[in-house]
Write a protein that holds these residues in place. Structure first.
Motif, PDB file in Angstrom:
ATOM      1  N   LYS A 123       0.829  -1.086  -0.068  1.00 44.01           N
ATOM      2  CA  LYS A 123      -0.132   0.004  -0.039  1.00 44.01           C
ATOM      3  C   LYS A 123       0.927   1.235   0.144  1.00 44.01           C
ATOM      4  O   LYS A 123       0.566   2.168  -0.736  1.00 44.01           O
ATOM      5  N   GLN A 124       1.990   1.161   0.748  1.00 39.72           N
ATOM      6  CA  GLN A 124       2.767   2.493   0.666  1.00 39.72           C
ATOM      7  C   GLN A 124       3.580   2.528  -0.572  1.00 39.72           C
ATOM      8  O   GLN A 124       3.724   3.747  -1.008  1.00 39.72           O
ATOM      9  N   TYR A 126       2.352   1.700  -3.376  1.00 45.27           N
ATOM     10  CA  TYR A 126       1.229   2.192  -4.295  1.00 45.27           C
ATOM     11  C   TYR A 126       0.996   3.681  -4.018  1.00 45.27           C
ATOM     12  O   TYR A 126       0.973   4.625  -5.126  1.00 45.27           O
ATOM     13  N   ASN A 127       0.650   4.132  -2.775  1.00 49.32           N
ATOM     14  CA  ASN A 127       0.644   5.529  -2.471  1.00 49.32           C
ATOM     15  C   ASN A 127       1.964   6.352  -2.822  1.00 49.32           C
ATOM     16  O   ASN A 127       1.461   7.654  -3.483  1.00 49.32           O
ATOM     17  N   LYS A 130       1.447   6.500  -6.765  1.00 49.08           N
ATOM     18  CA  LYS A 130       0.436   7.415  -7.286  1.00 49.08           C
ATOM     19  C   LYS A 130       0.563   9.023  -7.071  1.00 49.08           C
ATOM     20  O   LYS A 130       0.299   9.502  -7.909  1.00 49.08           O
ATOM     21  N   ARG A 131       1.254   9.253  -5.653  1.00 49.80           N
ATOM     22  CA  ARG A 131       1.209  10.738  -5.414  1.00 49.80           C
ATOM     23  C   ARG A 131       2.476  11.363  -6.524  1.00 49.80           C
ATOM     24  O   ARG A 131       2.395  12.509  -6.941  1.00 49.80           O
ATOM     25  N   LYS A 223      -1.163  17.007  -0.253  1.00 51.99           N
ATOM     26  CA  LYS A 223      -1.966  15.683  -0.884  1.00 51.99           C
ATOM     27  C   LYS A 223      -0.788  14.859  -1.670  1.00 51.99           C
ATOM     28  O   LYS A 223      -1.164  13.802  -1.953  1.00 51.99           O
ATOM     29  N   GLU A 258       6.440   4.382   8.623  1.00 51.29           N
ATOM     30  CA  GLU A 258       6.019   3.992   7.321  1.00 51.29           C
ATOM     31  C   GLU A 258       7.530   3.548   6.573  1.00 51.29           C
ATOM     32  O   GLU A 258       7.576   2.588   5.691  1.00 51.29           O
TER      33      GLU A 258
END
Length: 288
Positions: A123-124, A126-127, A130-131, A223, A258
């Protein structure tokens, strides 16, 4: 247990060999090295004395209660003016009178930056990807820059002051030059968006270790996760340059948990010298 004769040779033997255990960097010539031999194991422990207080460098250092007690006894017995010993972020709880707990985070680096990134949770990863994609779509002209110690523009430090004040109301009341010197900053990493420095990471490199001195980012770009993005970039860079560990120290910041693959509960403590009633009276009279 003994004072190591060549203290500047001894600093290379300190483990872990990062900023907070390098008293030669923190305190100049005002330090000594203790050499402790336990069976076939040798330990090299730095300490410094300021007036009646001794600070011992045991950050993330794993020593037994027996060796710890020998160090404390040695300091009090050989330095009569010392009435207090301070220790920060030791791995073990030695059951001293005054103690506080915190969690320290760090990264044990693999062979490559790609291996490090692959070790993050799915998930990390991916984030972050994506960012980064969103950032590239919205701001095609953004750039990441690394500055070494003598190259760091004071304008970046001033922007760091501005970002910290906006986020936390913190005022440093210090010049950029003095900040870099006081906090032993050796490198700066930045993300620039539309000709504005939007994120900053300051680091302190010592041999094969890196200490993340501070992180700041522009809240209006939150964001995009610029702080985490820049830290990952920094970790990949130091990995490529042969570093073995990146220390983020203690704190409750979510990004540390993280990004780091290692963490330990550590203990900071103060040990006060125990003395008899008559010794106390003698010391009180001498202070008068």
């Amino acid at each position: 247990i003994e004072i190591f004769n060549d203290k500047y040779a001894g600093v290379s033997k300190i483990t872990p060999n990062f900023l907070y255990n390098r008293f030669d960097i923190l305190y100049g010539d005002n330090f000594e090295i203790l050499k402790i031999t336990d069976n076939e194991q040798e330990y090299f422990i730095p300490f410094t004395i300021r007036k009646s207080t001794c600070e011992i460098g045991l950050w993330l250092t794993d020593i037994s209660k027996e060796i710890f007690d020998k160090i404390i006894d040695f300091i009090f017995e050989n330095y009569s003016k010392i009435n207090r010993i301070d220790i920060g972020s030791a791995i073990n709880n030695y059951d001293t009178e005054k103690i506080s707990e915190e969690i320290n985070y760090w990264v044990d680096l693999p062979n490559t930056g790609e291996e490090y990134f692959a070790s993050l949770k799915r998930k990390q990863r991916y984030n972050i990807r994506k960012r980064q994609e969103n950032l590239e779509e919205d701001f095609k002209n953004h750039k990441i820059t690394k500055y070494t110690k003598d190259e760091i523009p004071f304008s970046i430090v001033k922007q760091f002051f501005k970002l910290k004040k906006q986020a936390f109301g913190k005022n440093y009341h210090i010049s950029p030059e003095k900040y870099l010197k006081k906090y032993f900053v050796t490198n700066a990493y930045t993300i620039e968006i539309e000709n504005e420095v939007a994120a900053i990471v300051f680091t302190s490199e010592v041999n094969e270790t890196v200490y993340v001195e501070n992180v700041a980012y522009e809240k209006k770009y939150s964001k995009y996760g610029l702080g985490i993005m820049l830290c990952v970039n920094m970790i990949k860079d130091v990995n490529a340059n042969g570093k073995k560990q990146v220390f983020f120290s203690s704190g409750t910041d979510g990004y540390k948990k993280e990004l780091c693959n290692c963490s330990r509960t550590t203990y900071s403590m103060t040990i006060n010298k125990k003395c008899s009633f008559w010794t106390f009276i003698k010391q009180f009279i001498l202070k008068k």
